[in-house]
Scaffold this motif. Structure first.
Motif, short mmCIF file in Angstrom:
data_model
loop_
_atom_site.label_atom_id
_atom_site.label_comp_id
_atom_site.label_asym_id
_atom_site.label_seq_id
_atom_site.Cartn_x
_atom_site.Cartn_y
_atom_site.Cartn_z
N UNK A 1 -3.20 -17.68 -21.24
CA UNK A 1 -1.76 -17.47 -20.65
C UNK A 1 -1.16 -17.49 -18.94
N UNK A 2 -2.13 -16.15 -18.66
CA UNK A 2 -1.43 -16.18 -17.07
C UNK A 2 -1.71 -16.93 -16.37
N UNK A 3 -2.62 -18.21 -16.68
CA UNK A 3 -2.77 -19.29 -16.07
C UNK A 3 -1.00 -20.23 -15.90
N UNK A 4 -0.86 -20.29 -17.58
CA UNK A 4 -0.09 -21.07 -18.10
C UNK A 4 1.16 -20.68 -17.20
N UNK A 5 1.61 -18.84 -17.35
CA UNK A 5 2.62 -18.70 -16.82
C UNK A 5 2.65 -18.67 -14.91
N UNK A 6 1.39 -18.78 -14.38
CA UNK A 6 1.45 -18.55 -13.06
C UNK A 6 1.94 -20.13 -12.28
N UNK A 7 1.56 -21.26 -13.65
CA UNK A 7 1.34 -22.30 -12.85
C UNK A 7 2.66 -23.52 -12.59
N UNK A 8 3.26 -23.29 -11.84
CA UNK A 8 4.67 -23.96 -11.64
C UNK A 8 4.84 -25.15 -11.08
N UNK A 9 3.60 -26.23 -10.45
CA UNK A 9 3.45 -27.02 -9.92
C UNK A 9 2.44 -27.61 -10.74
N UNK A 10 2.52 -29.13 -11.00
CA UNK A 10 1.54 -29.49 -10.96
C UNK A 10 1.39 -31.26 -10.78
N UNK A 11 0.12 -31.86 -9.81
CA UNK A 11 -0.48 -33.47 -9.10
C UNK A 11 -1.53 -33.75 -10.12
N UNK A 12 -1.13 -34.80 -10.61
CA UNK A 12 -2.56 -35.37 -11.39
C UNK A 12 -2.35 -37.31 -10.35
N UNK A 13 -3.97 -37.04 -10.61
CA UNK A 13 -4.57 -38.10 -10.07
C UNK A 13 -3.35 -39.61 -10.31
N UNK A 14 -3.38 -40.39 -10.15
CA UNK A 14 -3.00 -41.42 -10.53
C UNK A 14 -4.44 -42.64 -10.86
N UNK A 15 -4.78 -43.11 -11.19
CA UNK A 15 -5.81 -44.09 -11.24
C UNK A 15 -5.43 -45.53 -10.75
N UNK A 16 -3.94 -45.90 -11.40
CA UNK A 16 -4.33 -47.00 -10.74
C UNK A 16 -3.45 -47.58 -9.66
N UNK B 1 -7.71 -29.15 -14.13
CA UNK B 1 -7.99 -29.49 -15.48
C UNK B 1 -8.79 -30.86 -14.70
N UNK B 2 -10.19 -31.06 -15.25
CA UNK B 2 -10.78 -32.29 -15.24
C UNK B 2 -11.01 -32.77 -15.98
N UNK B 3 -11.35 -34.14 -16.00
CA UNK B 3 -11.10 -34.50 -17.21
C UNK B 3 -12.40 -35.68 -17.21
N UNK B 4 -12.29 -36.32 -16.16
CA UNK B 4 -12.99 -37.40 -15.82
C UNK B 4 -12.94 -36.92 -14.10
N UNK B 5 -14.09 -38.74 -13.94
CA UNK B 5 -13.58 -38.54 -11.65
C UNK B 5 -12.24 -39.71 -11.81
N UNK B 6 -11.80 -40.08 -12.82
CA UNK B 6 -10.66 -40.89 -12.72
C UNK B 6 -9.59 -40.16 -13.51
N UNK B 7 -9.36 -38.74 -13.35
CA UNK B 7 -8.21 -37.96 -14.19
C UNK B 7 -8.48 -36.44 -14.11
N UNK C 1 -9.50 -49.94 -11.43
CA UNK C 1 -10.15 -48.39 -12.23
C UNK C 1 -11.19 -49.58 -12.22
N UNK C 2 -11.78 -50.20 -12.59
CA UNK C 2 -13.48 -51.94 -12.53
C UNK C 2 -13.86 -51.17 -11.46
N UNK C 3 -13.56 -51.27 -10.11
CA UNK C 3 -13.60 -51.62 -8.48
C UNK C 3 -14.12 -50.27 -8.31
N UNK C 4 -13.25 -48.32 -9.69
CA UNK C 4 -13.63 -48.29 -8.49
C UNK C 4 -14.97 -47.29 -9.17
#
Length: 271
Positions: free
Chosen positions: A13-28, A63-69, A197-200
């Motif tokens: 809950x503290x992380x949710x409140x503190x995290x104001x910005x998010x950048x996500x890796x776009x594998x495409x 937040x790590x889902x896998x190497x491309x996410x 993604x196949x090349x990666x």
């Protein structure tokens, strides 16, 4: 870097409140994009295999889902931070003659990748060589178009793969199981027509082979120093005057040497 467990409700809950910005890796596209921080937590909650890490206490999380996410959460705007770092730099780097200058956007991509891989395991010689070969092959085949970022790709690919493999190894997966996962990712990407993604996935397969080779080389025991041979005149001998062979002397306390020990005792008793 610390893992935040799913049952640490107050911490989350503290992380949710503190995290104001998010950048996500776009594998495409291979770029980082700005998204709502709530989306990162939705993905984390929906995927039991996803992991929430605290990179910098109270300031930055992944937040790590896998190497491309993966998703990078921060308390401050990363774009503004990057611009501030540029303003406070003592002097702008002077590019080598003939070397193209990266744009601020490209520098931001490189910086994001460096931050993600800052805690990656060490890269061995075989891993580095495999990454360089994989990226070179993709460039030659036309799967990667050379640009200002190409020179950084081998190290980034090696580090991302090493970090991904280390996480899988921590889950007690064997190298064969990891290889099969990478192959499945590649097959799924090819089936869906996602060439990038196949090349990666193919590059990570190559780098993983280098990681496995490095581990095997490290685990291989060093050859023992050769035992100097005793001259026959100074080696223990039996009652019949036969010198004890070096392999037997090396295992003098074992059953192999029982008969020889008896012969040497007999010789000593009659000397």
């Amino acid at each position: 870097m610390a893992t935040i467990r799913r049952n640490w409700t107050k911490r989350i809950a503290a992380v949710r409140a503190a995290a104001k910005y998010c950048r996500a890796y776009d594998s495409s596209t291979g770029n980082m994009i700005n998204i709502d921080p709530a989306r990162a937590f939705e993905v984390w909650e929906a995927n039991p295999r996803a992991t929430l890490y605290e990179d910098t206490p109270g300031q930055k999380w992944t937040v790590h889902v896998h190497s491309n996410s993966f998703y990078i959460l921060t308390t401050t705007d990363p774009e503004q931070d990057h611009q501030q770092r540029q303003k406070t730099a003592t002097a702008a780097p002077v590019p080598a003659p003939g070397r193209p200058v990266r744009t601020s956007r490209e520098e931001a991509v490189i910086q994001e990748a460096r931050e993600y891989i800052q805690d990656a395991p060490g890269i061995g010689a075989r891993t580095a060589a495999a990454a360089t070969a994989a990226i070179g092959q993709k460039v030659r085949a036309g799967a990667l178009i050379p640009n200002h970022l190409t020179g950084a790709l081998p190290r980034i690919t090696a580090a991302v793969t090493a970090k991904t493999v280390a996480e899988m190894r921590a889950q007690n997966l064997t190298h064969e199981q990891i290889r099969q996962r990478f192959e499945r990712k590649k097959a799924e990407a090819e089936h869906s027509g996602n060439a990038k993604r196949a090349a990666v996935a193919d590059a990570m397969l190559t780098v993983h082979a280098g990681i496995a080779a490095d581990e095997e080389a490290q685990a291989r025991p060093a050859l023992p120093a050769p035992t100097p041979e005793l001259e026959p005149a100074t080696a223990p001998a039996t009652y019949a005057g036969v010198p004890v062979p070096a392999p037997v002397r090396d295992r003098w306390g074992s059953e192999l040497a029982d008969g020889w020990r008896l012969g040497v005792r007999a010789a000593n008793a009659h000397s």
